[in-house]
Design a protein around this motif. Structure first.
Motif, PDB file in Angstrom:
ATOM      1  N   GLN A 165       3.659  -2.132  -1.086  1.00  0.00           N
ATOM      2  CA  GLN A 165       2.597  -2.104  -1.249  1.00  0.00           C
ATOM      3  C   GLN A 165       1.968  -1.308  -2.237  1.00  0.00           C
ATOM      4  O   GLN A 165       1.016  -1.500  -2.291  1.00  0.00           O
TER       5      GLN A 165
ATOM      6  N   GLY B 243      -4.660  -4.816   2.104  1.00  0.00           N
ATOM      7  CA  GLY B 243      -3.716  -3.799   2.451  1.00  0.00           C
ATOM      8  C   GLY B 243      -4.152  -3.065   3.762  1.00  0.00           C
ATOM      9  O   GLY B 243      -3.292  -2.110   4.212  1.00  0.00           O
TER      10      GLY B 243
ATOM     11  N   TYR C   6      -1.694  -2.793   6.459  1.00  0.00           N
ATOM     12  CA  TYR C   6      -0.477  -2.250   5.967  1.00  0.00           C
ATOM     13  C   TYR C   6      -0.676  -0.740   6.884  1.00  0.00           C
ATOM     14  O   TYR C   6       1.066  -0.356   7.611  1.00  0.00           O
TER      15      TYR C   6
END
Length: 359
Positions: free
Chosen positions: A101, A136, A139
């Protein structure tokens, strides 16, 4: 023999399915944005799809690492060599996903800074800023679940992945290997009380940070957000530090070298990055540094403080740990080291942003 072959074939099928889902989610996400012009905006519909794809990507990547370590011959040899428990395997997988990530975040930050910071600091934007905010954000919510799973398996004798594909018998439900009594599974709220700083950091970045980039910034550009994305540059080193610790390599040269590189990267990208972005802002508005900071909206100043203060705290913990490593006079660590190691290990779970395990 036939049963062993059937299990091996089933695990290979599972790994192939995870790889297909993982690669497919990433490819579809890239195809959704690759044709956009630099200053295009991401629609809510497109963004929602990116978030769903991000969740699939990070969850399947975590599961793929776990299956490879727990259900393959190479994984078994690796676990035996370093004497890893199921919880330690999950912890290593969590750190590897955090590093992946972070690589995506840094790539996004580099693109955004190269485009926006070289043009109009206040107005210029690149679609990657919003695109990765959507992708993102998943995540940080995945990581809360992932860290909870690590916590469960590190604090109990429950071997989740050995019983994942079949229903355990009553005797297996009450006993683990070696006839040890299985500790009661801790609740999610117990985990929340155990890791409040990391949890709040993830909720802030994944929630408020996402909303600010997508909606609350109005027509402002995203040069500053590029620096926020680049804060993740230290995360792979933090993750590697945690992995080396799990493997029992804290006395190795690699651990020391990685620790020094981690400190330097963390100082540059987590501690100094936001003040530098504020310096660029002061130049753009033509005001002295502190006058420019005073001119920022109250919400911006609060957000900068929320982002920066935890980084200063974590950098302090890391620095204390580094000093103890270099001043340690014997191979056996003093009892006091365990507390600082635990605090530093909590940091390494961030991703950010941990932004901290995993910043």
């Amino acid at each position: 023999m036939e049963l062993t072959f059937t299990k091996a074939r089933h695990h290979r099928t599972l790994m192939c399915a995870l790889v297909a889902c993982n690669v497919g989610a990433l490819v579809i996400a890239i195809n959704l944005v690759i044709g956009l012009n630099p200053e295009d905006r991401i629609s809510v519909k497109r963004g929602a799809v990116l978030t769903a794809l991000g969740l699939v990507y990070f969850v399947t990547l975590f599961e793929l690492f776990n299956v490879a370590a727990l259900f393959t011959g190479a994984g078994a040899r690796f676990r035996h060599k370093y004497r890893l428990s199921c919880g330690e395997v999950l912890d290593i997988s969590n750190k590897l996903v955090s590093a992946v990530q972070a690589a995506f975040s840094c790539a996004t930050g580099a693109i955004v800074c190269a485009w926006s910071c070289t043009r109009d600091f206040m107005r210029s934007s690149h679609f990657m800023s919003e695109a990765y905010a959507w992708f993102g954000a998943a995540y940080f919510f995945y990581d809360i679940w992932s860290m909870y799973m690590v916590y469960v398996h590190m604090t109990t004798n429950i071997d989740y992945f050995k019983t994942k594909l079949r229903r355990p018998s009553k005797s297996e439900a009450s006993l683990s290997s070696g006839d040890a009594v299985v500790t009661k599974r801790p609740s999610f709220f117990t985990y929340c009380r155990h890791e409040p700083v990391i949890l709040m950091h993830h909720l802030f970045i994944g929630g408020f940070g996402f909303l600010f980039i997508i909606y609350l910034r109005g027509g402002l550009g995203d040069c500053a957000f590029g620096f926020v994305y680049l804060m993740e540059l230290s995360t792979p080193l933090v993750s590697l530090r945690g992995v080396l610790s799990r493997l029992g390599l804290k006395r190795s040269r690699a651990y020391v070298v990685n620790g020094l590189a981690m400190l330097l990267a963390f100082l540059a990208c987590r501690v100094l990055a936001l003040p530098y972005a504020c310096l660029l802002y002061s130049r753009a508005v033509g005001l002295p540094y502190f006058d420019a900071l005073k001119s920022l909206p109250t919400g911006c100043k609060i957000s900068i403080g929320i982002l920066l203060l935890p980084q200063l705290y974590w950098f302090y913990l890391m620095s204390v740990g580094a000093v103890k490593v270099f001043l340690r006079k014997s191979d056996k660590p003093p009892a006091g080291d365990r507390t600082s190691d635990k605090s530093a290990a909590q940091f390494s779970e961030l991703s950010a942003g941990d932004a901290d395990k995993r910043s």
